[in-house]
Design a protein around this motif. Structure first.
Motif, PDB file in Angstrom:
ATOM      1  N   HIS A 201       0.849  -1.189   0.000  1.00 40.47           N
ATOM      2  CA  HIS A 201       0.000   0.000   0.000  1.00 40.47           C
ATOM      3  C   HIS A 201       0.884   1.239   0.000  1.00 40.47           C
ATOM      4  O   HIS A 201       2.076   1.174   0.299  1.00 40.47           O
ATOM      5  N   ASP A 202       0.288   2.344  -0.331  1.00 36.05           N
ATOM      6  CA  ASP A 202       0.992   3.621  -0.391  1.00 36.05           C
ATOM      7  C   ASP A 202       1.033   4.218   1.010  1.00 36.05           C
ATOM      8  O   ASP A 202      -0.014   4.439   1.617  1.00 36.05           O
TER       9      ASP A 202
ATOM     10  N   TRP B 112      -1.008  -5.121  -6.264  1.00 35.63           N
ATOM     11  CA  TRP B 112      -0.170  -6.318  -6.304  1.00 35.63           C
ATOM     12  C   TRP B 112       0.935  -6.082  -7.326  1.00 35.63           C
ATOM     13  O   TRP B 112       0.716  -5.432  -8.347  1.00 35.63           O
ATOM     14  N   PHE B 113       2.113  -6.638  -7.067  1.00 34.81           N
ATOM     15  CA  PHE B 113       3.249  -6.450  -7.968  1.00 34.81           C
ATOM     16  C   PHE B 113       4.250  -7.582  -7.788  1.00 34.81           C
ATOM     17  O   PHE B 113       4.156  -8.365  -6.848  1.00 34.81           O
TER      18      PHE B 113
ATOM     19  N   GLU C 210       1.174  -8.374   2.140  1.00 33.31           N
ATOM     20  CA  GLU C 210       0.868  -9.781   1.902  1.00 33.31           C
ATOM     21  C   GLU C 210       1.725 -10.296   0.747  1.00 33.31           C
ATOM     22  O   GLU C 210       2.040  -9.547  -0.179  1.00 33.31           O
ATOM     23  N   VAL C 211       2.080 -11.565   0.803  1.00 37.54           N
ATOM     24  CA  VAL C 211       2.751 -12.255  -0.299  1.00 37.54           C
ATOM     25  C   VAL C 211       1.880 -13.472  -0.609  1.00 37.54           C
ATOM     26  O   VAL C 211       1.480 -14.187   0.311  1.00 37.54           O
ATOM     27  N   ARG C 212       1.597 -13.679  -1.891  1.00 34.59           N
ATOM     28  CA  ARG C 212       0.663 -14.747  -2.234  1.00 34.59           C
ATOM     29  C   ARG C 212       0.997 -15.365  -3.592  1.00 34.59           C
ATOM     30  O   ARG C 212       1.419 -14.671  -4.509  1.00 34.59           O
ATOM     31  N   TRP C 213       0.757 -16.666  -3.696  1.00 34.96           N
ATOM     32  CA  TRP C 213       0.856 -17.379  -4.970  1.00 34.96           C
ATOM     33  C   TRP C 213      -0.499 -17.311  -5.674  1.00 34.96           C
ATOM     34  O   TRP C 213      -1.526 -17.592  -5.057  1.00 34.96           O
TER      35      TRP C 213
ATOM     36  N   VAL D 221      -2.938  -4.439 -10.423  1.00 34.87           N
ATOM     37  CA  VAL D 221      -1.756  -5.291 -10.536  1.00 34.87           C
ATOM     38  C   VAL D 221      -0.770  -4.596 -11.468  1.00 34.87           C
ATOM     39  O   VAL D 221      -1.152  -4.087 -12.523  1.00 34.87           O
ATOM     40  N   TYR D 222       0.493  -4.580 -11.074  1.00 34.61           N
ATOM     41  CA  TYR D 222       1.554  -4.020 -11.916  1.00 34.61           C
ATOM     42  C   TYR D 222       2.591  -5.079 -12.210  1.00 34.61           C
ATOM     43  O   TYR D 222       2.896  -5.883 -11.330  1.00 34.61           O
TER      44      TYR D 222
END
Length: 183
Positions: free
Chosen positions: A43-44, A53-54, A136-139, A155-156
């Protein structure tokens, strides 16, 4: 213009010729054996309701090439360790202009692709700023990601689901360039 660190940006940001904070970055599109892609949600810090997400990655250190930066960033941000020779690419390059922490920033990125067998990630290497802004980190399966983007999830880089789908079929040796510097 004040030093970019005045705004809470990391030291790899420097004032560009136009005064806008600038950095070179290396990013990694990480896929696992189930054809899922690993993404980070952040987040900013200047506008906490804005998130996206990136791909894993970040600034390239002085004297470091993109491939070495990508390997380092992957290890720092996820705990996943790969050798530079395991990375394909760059598979994509991107020029971007974006707002972060209420500051307009410019970044040139090289994207690499790697498949991994390990899927457990660690946040142990996160910097103080990363601990503050990464949520968060996600598959993700490509279909899930396409559905999320269709529902308005940011998403970037732009078009990432199609880029990932193409890479999962096999890299053709070319590197598309995305110019998102006027967004």
């Amino acid at each position: 213009m004040p030093d970019p660190q005045t705004y809470g940006l990391s030291p790899d940001w420097v004032p560009g010729p136009d005064g806008i904070p600038y950095r070179r970055a290396a990013r990694v599109i990480v896929a696992d054996e189930e054809d899922r892609v690993l993404l980070v949600r952040g987040h900013d810090s200047g506008e906490v309701t804005r998130s996206w997400w990136f791909t894993v990655g970040g600034g390239v250190d002085a004297g470091e090439d993109g491939r070495a930066g990508a390997v380092r960033e992957l290890a720092e941000e996820t705990g996943l360790v790969v050798g530079p020779e395991e990375l394909l690419g760059p598979v994509l390059t991107r020029s971007a202009l974006f707002d972060f922490a209420r500051v307009t920033c410019r970044q040139d990125e090289d994207f690499f692709f790697v498949r991994v067998t390990a899927t457990e990630v660690s946040h142990a290497g996160w910097t103080e700023l990363e601990r503050e802004v990464l949520d968060e980190v996600r598959w993700w399966h490509v279909a899930e990601l396409e559905e999320a983007v269709g529902a308005g999830v940011v998403v970037y880089p732009a078009g990432l689901p199609a880029i990932v789908a193409r890479l999962l079929r096999g890299w053709d040796g070319t590197a598309e360039h995305l110019d998102e510097s006027s967004v």
